[in-house]
Scaffold this motif. Structure first.
Motif: not given
Length: 315
Positions: A123-125, A68
């Motif tokens: 995992d949330d860019d 990420t």
């Protein structure tokens, strides 16, 4: 004899085909630094984003966080001119509350040496980028004996909003390790709730004694003229945020105590000092006994001298 003319376009194609035919590996991952390099970076740079791994290999959650950060690294550099690196330095990670197998991996955003723990999804860019870019400064207030009542208005009904206050003291290692966590709570509740710190040993002694804080760190929520104490065993950003938003309803409600008189405050300061320095009690007792013996000896001597004078007068 035929002469082959190599055009720039043909040269580019040939170079590309040559690269495809040769085995190679593309550099992947963040720049890895050792402990000394990380400490130097924190000391010299304004903004540093550090991925701490719980082992020398970056696997599991660390791998997700690194992927990420790779996606948003250029955006972070462009927005903040920040460094984005990875390291395995347990000693430094422990200073920010990252230790153990479950919590040893994490992202810490250092802003002018003030750490902020990233507590969002790995995992949330988009979320991570927004979290970092929108928190370039600390959102934690510093309260003291001078400004506590003025800023919080706790006794008058807290018209300035709700205040989650962390009480610390100078020699509290656990308090230091929670600095990045309390910064994360402040970042989550920015523009919603107030988050602050009171240091008993610098300029918050009277305020600390006023609310009867004996253990450190302690977390108190001041809301609409009432006081709620955080007594849950686990202390993390999620639990503190939940307590501040709704969890306080499960805690016992207390009235806001008025400031102590100078005499009462001094008495409690003495009691706290003796409680925290039990070895000094023995020394103080010895001094007290010696002083009492000296006083008794002086009194007996004076009494004996007076008796002799009276005896001489009678003769």
């Amino acid at each position: 004899m035929a002469v082959t003319i190599v055009t720039p376009c043909l040269l580019s194609v040939m170079s590309f085909l040559l690269l495809l035919s040769c085995p190679f590996t593309i550099a992947k991952g963040l720049e890895v630094m050792n402990e000394e390099e990380v400490k130097e970076l924190i000391a010299e740079e304004k903004y540093v984003v550090i991925l701490f791994s719980d082992s020398s290999e970056c696997t599991g959650k660390c791998e997700e966080l690194e992927a990420t950060l790779e996606l948003i690294r250029e955006d972070i550099v462009e927005a903040l001119n920040a460094w984005v690196v990875r390291t395995h330095t347990p000693a430094v990670a422990q200073q920010y509350g990252l230790s153990g197998k479950k919590t040893g991996t994490g992202v810490i955003f250092i802003r002018n040496k003030i750490p902020l723990l990233y507590s969002g999804p790995a995992d949330d860019d988009e979320f991570m980028l927004h979290y970092i870019v929108t928190n370039p400064d600390s959102a934690v207030h510093h309260l003291s004996d001078v400004n506590f009542e003025h800023l919080t208005q706790a006794a008058s009904g807290a018209t300035t909003g709700d205040w989650l206050v962390m009480f610390t003291r100078a020699d509290c290692d656990s308090c230091t390790k929670l600095q990045a966590t309390i910064e994360a709570v402040a970042a989550k509740m920015r523009n919603q709730k107030n988050v602050a710190v009171v240091n008993r040993d610098t300029d918050g002694g009277q305020t600390t004694r006023r609310f009867g804080v004996k253990t450190f760190p302690s977390f108190l929520l001041f809301r609409q003229g009432r006081l709620y104490r955080y007594n849950l065993p686990g202390v993390d950003a999620g639990a503190l945020t939940a307590f501040t938003q709704e969890g306080f309803r499960n805690a016992r409600t207390e009235d806001i105590p008025p400031p102590k008189t100078p005499f009462d405050d001094y008495t409690e300061w003495c009691a706290d000092w003796l409680r925290e320095n039990p070895s000094a009690i023995h020394g103080a007792a010895v001094v007290f006994v010696v002083v009492v013996l000296i006083f008794i000896g002086f009194s007996l001597r004076k009494s004996s001298s007076t008796s002799k004078k009276e005896s001489k007068k009678k003769k």
